[in-house]
Design a protein around this motif. Structure first.
Motif, PDB file in Angstrom:
ATOM      1  N   GLY A 186       0.786  -1.218   0.000  1.00 45.22           N
ATOM      2  CA  GLY A 186       0.000   0.000   0.000  1.00 45.22           C
ATOM      3  C   GLY A 186       0.817   1.265   0.000  1.00 45.22           C
ATOM      4  N   VAL A 187       2.154   1.117   0.126  1.00 41.87           N
ATOM      5  CA  VAL A 187       3.041   2.295   0.087  1.00 41.87           C
ATOM      6  C   VAL A 187       3.762   2.279  -1.253  1.00 41.87           C
ATOM      7  CG1 VAL A 187       5.001   3.462   1.160  1.00 41.87           C
ATOM      8  CG2 VAL A 187       3.328   2.257   2.589  1.00 41.87           C
ATOM      9  N   SER A 188       3.701   3.386  -1.969  1.00 38.41           N
ATOM     10  CA  SER A 188       4.210   3.417  -3.346  1.00 38.41           C
ATOM     11  C   SER A 188       5.725   3.342  -3.441  1.00 38.41           C
ATOM     12  CB  SER A 188       3.707   4.682  -4.064  1.00 38.41           C
ATOM     13  OG  SER A 188       4.139   5.842  -3.364  1.00 38.41           O
ATOM     14  N   LEU A 189       6.426   3.767  -2.374  1.00 36.97           N
ATOM     15  CA  LEU A 189       7.881   3.765  -2.409  1.00 36.97           C
ATOM     16  C   LEU A 189       8.449   2.815  -1.356  1.00 36.97           C
ATOM     17  CD1 LEU A 189       8.639   7.599  -2.737  1.00 36.97           C
ATOM     18  CD2 LEU A 189       8.644   5.896  -4.564  1.00 36.97           C
ATOM     19  N   ALA A 190       9.539   2.150  -1.715  1.00 36.78           N
ATOM     20  CA  ALA A 190      10.280   1.330  -0.769  1.00 36.78           C
ATOM     21  C   ALA A 190      11.446   2.150  -0.216  1.00 36.78           C
ATOM     22  CB  ALA A 190      10.800   0.068  -1.454  1.00 36.78           C
ATOM     23  N   THR A 191      12.022   1.700   0.886  1.00 38.06           N
ATOM     24  CA  THR A 191      13.197   2.373   1.443  1.00 38.06           C
ATOM     25  C   THR A 191      14.379   1.404   1.438  1.00 38.06           C
ATOM     26  OG1 THR A 191      12.564   1.746   3.696  1.00 38.06           O
ATOM     27  CG2 THR A 191      11.840   3.905   2.896  1.00 38.06           C
ATOM     28  N   LYS A 192      15.566   1.972   1.248  1.00 34.67           N
ATOM     29  CA  LYS A 192      16.771   1.139   1.202  1.00 34.67           C
ATOM     30  C   LYS A 192      17.894   1.812   1.977  1.00 34.67           C
ATOM     31  CE  LYS A 192      19.736  -1.465  -1.957  1.00 34.67           C
ATOM     32  NZ  LYS A 192      20.032  -1.801  -3.373  1.00 34.67           N
ATOM     33  N   TYR A 193      18.519   1.017   2.851  1.00 37.22           N
ATOM     34  CA  TYR A 193      19.699   1.477   3.576  1.00 37.22           C
ATOM     35  C   TYR A 193      20.908   0.745   2.998  1.00 37.22           C
ATOM     36  CZ  TYR A 193      23.137   2.081   7.290  1.00 37.22           C
ATOM     37  OH  TYR A 193      24.275   2.377   7.987  1.00 37.22           O
ATOM     38  N   GLU A 194      21.971   1.469   2.727  1.00 38.18           N
ATOM     39  CA  GLU A 194      23.123   0.875   2.050  1.00 38.18           C
ATOM     40  C   GLU A 194      24.420   1.357   2.695  1.00 38.18           C
ATOM     41  OE1 GLU A 194      23.094  -0.038  -2.413  1.00 38.18           O
ATOM     42  OE2 GLU A 194      24.255   1.805  -2.255  1.00 38.18           O
ATOM     43  N   GLU A 195      25.336   0.418   2.913  1.00 36.99           N
ATOM     44  CA  GLU A 195      26.672   0.730   3.419  1.00 36.99           C
ATOM     45  C   GLU A 195      27.712   0.296   2.399  1.00 36.99           C
ATOM     46  OE1 GLU A 195      26.425   0.275   8.300  1.00 36.99           O
ATOM     47  OE2 GLU A 195      27.338  -1.282   7.062  1.00 36.99           O
ATOM     48  N   ASN A 196      28.641   1.181   2.077  1.00 36.85           N
ATOM     49  CA  ASN A 196      29.768   0.852   1.199  1.00 36.85           C
ATOM     50  C   ASN A 196      31.046   1.194   1.960  1.00 36.85           C
ATOM     51  OD1 ASN A 196      27.687   2.502  -1.030  1.00 36.85           O
ATOM     52  ND2 ASN A 196      27.986   0.301  -1.145  1.00 36.85           N
ATOM     53  N   THR A 197      31.819   0.169   2.315  1.00 38.34           N
ATOM     54  CA  THR A 197      32.978   0.393   3.173  1.00 38.34           C
ATOM     55  C   THR A 197      34.252  -0.181   2.568  1.00 38.34           C
ATOM     56  OG1 THR A 197      32.536  -1.653   4.413  1.00 38.34           O
ATOM     57  CG2 THR A 197      31.595   0.391   5.276  1.00 38.34           C
ATOM     58  N   PHE A 198      35.370   0.420   2.943  1.00 41.62           N
ATOM     59  CA  PHE A 198      36.699  -0.088   2.601  1.00 41.62           C
ATOM     60  C   PHE A 198      37.417  -0.402   3.898  1.00 41.62           C
ATOM     61  CE2 PHE A 198      41.273   0.682   1.829  1.00 41.62           C
ATOM     62  CZ  PHE A 198      41.493  -0.337   0.902  1.00 41.62           C
ATOM     63  N   ILE A 199      38.006  -1.597   3.970  1.00 42.20           N
ATOM     64  CA  ILE A 199      38.660  -2.066   5.191  1.00 42.20           C
ATOM     65  C   ILE A 199      40.139  -2.282   4.904  1.00 42.20           C
ATOM     66  CG2 ILE A 199      38.717  -3.902   6.929  1.00 42.20           C
ATOM     67  CD1 ILE A 199      35.759  -4.419   6.239  1.00 42.20           C
ATOM     68  N   GLU A 200      41.001  -1.798   5.799  1.00 42.55           N
ATOM     69  CA  GLU A 200      42.438  -2.008   5.617  1.00 42.55           C
ATOM     70  C   GLU A 200      43.147  -2.000   6.959  1.00 42.55           C
ATOM     71  OE1 GLU A 200      44.608   1.011   3.586  1.00 42.55           O
ATOM     72  OE2 GLU A 200      43.475   2.658   4.475  1.00 42.55           O
ATOM     73  N   GLY A 201      44.314  -2.637   6.982  1.00 42.00           N
ATOM     74  CA  GLY A 201      45.120  -2.665   8.193  1.00 42.00           C
ATOM     75  C   GLY A 201      46.310  -3.592   8.015  1.00 42.00           C
TER      76      GLY A 201
END
Length: 420
Positions: A186-201
Motif C-alpha cells: 500500500g506504500v508506493s515507495l520502498a526504502t533502502k539502507y546501504e553501506e559501502n565500506t573499505f577495510i584495511e590494516g
C-alpha cells in the motif's frame, strides 16, 4: 618457460576468483564477514594443525618459523568449494560457492632460512535473506557481498640446533557492501539502507619452533605463534533513500560518512606433535583470542550481536606408507585426517530483545590425500564435513561440506648446472 606461463596463469586466475562472490553464509553479515583459517589444503585436511609442524617442501601459513626447514622452492595454488545447507526452524536451503584459498611462493635462503610471499583471503561476505511478515503486509530483504584479502611475507630462520624463530607481516584490504530493502504493501515507495565500506590494516605474527630427535627415529615437535594485536580501519559511506518498485532511486533521505575500527587483540596458538620423518605425524593444537571490540561502528553496537573470547582445539596428522615405493603408487600417497572444535567468539541475539545471546560454535571432521606428481610436486585433495550455529533462539544452523584442491609445484632454484 612452462613455469613462467603457469605462474602467470595462476595469478590471472587468482584475480578472477577474488572478484567473484565467494560466500553464501548468513553469518557472513557480521563483522568483516566469515573469516577463513590461515591454513593450506594439507593443514586443513589435518584439522587445521600446523604450528608445530615443519617440512622441507610444504608451505605453512600457521607458523613462519617453519620456513627455516624449507629446502625446495614451492609455489602453490588452492581452491575451496563450499556446499552449504542452511536450516532455520521452518525451512531449509542449499547453496554452493567457490573461492580462492591462496596463491603463495616459498623458497629457501641458504641452509638455515626460508621466505614465503603470497595472497590469501581473510574473510568473505555473501548473503541474501528475506523476511516476510506473517500477514504479508511487509517484506525486508538483506544482502551483502565483498570481503577482505591479505598480502603477506613470512621469514623463518634456525638460530640453534632444533630451534627456529620466524616473523610474518601482512597488509589487509577489501571492500564490503551491505544493504537492507524494506517494502510495505500500500506504500508506493520502498526504502533502502546501504553501506559501502573499505577495510584495511596491517598485522605482525611472531613464531617459534623446537624439534628434538628421540629414540627409534621418533621426532618431537613443539611450536607457538603470537599474532600481535592490531586494528582494521573501516571507512566509507552509508545512504538511506527511497526508491520505486522498479528499483530506481528516487530521493536520498540521508547520507553519512563511516569511520571506525575493528580492534583485534593478541591471538596465540600453541601445539605439539610427534612422528617419523616422511612416514607419519600426529599433532595437537590450541588457539585462543580475547573478544574483538569496535570503535565508531553503529552496526556493532546496536545490540544484534556481540563478541566474546574465541578458541579452537585441533587434532590431526598424516600417514605416508613408503615415500620411495616404485611398485605401488598408493604407497607414495599421503593420507591425512583430523578434527577441530571452535568457539568463534561471535554471539547473536535471535530473540529481537537484545538480551539473549547465543554463541556460534563450529565443529568439523576432515580428511585428505596428497597425490604425488613428477619429482616432489603433488596434487592435494581435502574433504571436510562440519556444522556451525544452531536453530535455537531463532537462529540458523549450517551444515557444510568443503572440498579443497591445491597444486603444489616443488623444485630447486638457484642451482648451478653441472657440466661433464
Amino acid at each position: 618457460m612452462i613455469n613462467k606461463i603457469l605462474v602467470a596463469f595462476l595469478l590471472l586466475t587468482s584475480v578472477t576468483f577474488l572478484a567473484q562472490r565467494t560466500n553464501s553464509s548468513p553469518y557472513s553479515y557480521f563483522g568483516i564477514g566469515e573469516e577463513f583459517s590461515e591454513t593450506t589444503v594439507e593443514q586443513s585436511s589435518m584439522g587445521g594443525i600446523g604450528v608445530a609442524f615443519n617440512h622441507y617442501k610444504y608451505l605453512n601459513f600457521t607458523n613462519p618459523a617453519a620456513y627455516s626447514d624449507l629446502r625446495y622452492t614451492t609455489y602453490s595454488f588452492g581452491i575451496l568449494n563450499n556446499d552449504l545447507t542452511v536450516k532455520s526452524g521452518t525451512s531449509k536451503q542449499n547453496v554452493n560457492s567457490t573461492s580462492l584459498s591462496y596463491f603463495a611462493l616459498a623458497f629457501p635462503i641458504g641452509n638455515k632460512a626460508g621466505l614465503s610471499i603470497g595472497l590469501q583471503p581473510v574473510s568473505s561476505v555473501g548473503y541474501s535473506l528475506t523476511n516476510t511478515a506473517t500477514d504479508f503486509s511487509e517484506r525486508t530483504s538483506f544482502s551483502g557481498d565483498g570481503g577482505v584479502n591479505r598480502i603477506y611475507s613470512s621469514f623463518g630462520i634456525k638460530v640453534a640446533k632444533g630451534f627456529s624463530v620466524g616473523v610474518e607481516a601482512d597488509y589487509n584490504f577489501g571492500n564490503v557492501d551491505n544493504s537492507i530493502l524494506k517494502e510495505i504493501n500500500g506504500v508506493s515507495l520502498a526504502t533502502k539502507y546501504e553501506e559501502n565500506t573499505f577495510i584495511e590494516g596491517t598485522s605482525v605474527k611472531l613464531g617459534v619452533q623446537y624439534q628434538k630427535e628421540l629414540k627409534n627415529k621418533l621426532i618431537l615437535n613443539a611450536g607457538a605463534t603470537f599474532k600481535l594485536g592490531n586494528s582494521l580501519k573501516v571507512t566509507g559511506d552509508d545512504y538511506l533513500y527511497s526508491l520505486t518498485f522498479t528499483g530506481s532511486p528516487k530521493d536520498t533521505v540521508s547520507s553519512n560518512k563511516i569511520n571506525g575500527k575493528f580492534n583485534l587483540p593478541l591471538k596465540s596458538i600453541v601445539g605439539i606433535g610427534i612422528g617419523k620423518y616422511d612416514n607419519w605425524y600426529a599433532g595437537l593444537e590450541y588457539e585462543n583470542q580475547e573478544a574483538i571490540s569496535t570503535t565508531g561502528l553503529v552496526a556493532s553496537t546496536s545490540g544484534a550481536y556481540r563478541y566474546g573470547s574465541s578458541n579452537r582445539i585441533s587434532l590431526g596428522g598424516f600417514y605416508l606408507p613408503k615415500i620411495n615405493s616404485i611398485s605401488n603408487y598408493w604407497n607414495r600417497v599421503t593420507y591425512r585426517a583430523g578434527a577441530r572444535f571452535e568457539k568463534s567468539g561471535l554471539m547473536v541475539d535471535g530473540s529481537g530483545n537484545n538480551t539473549n545471546f547465543t554463541p556460534i560454535d563450529d565443529f568439523g571432521i576432515s580428511f585428505g590425500l596428497g597425490l604425488p606428481l613428477q619429482r616432489l610436486s603433488s596434487v592435494n585433495l581435502g574433504f571436510e564435513f562440519g556444522k556451525r550455529g544452531t536453530t535455537n533462539n531463532n537462529l540458523i544452523e549450517e551444515n557444510y561440506f568443503n572440498f579443497r584442491l591445491s597444486l603444489s609445484l616443488t623444485d630447486k632454484w638457484f642451482e648451478k648446472r653441472k657440466i661433464d
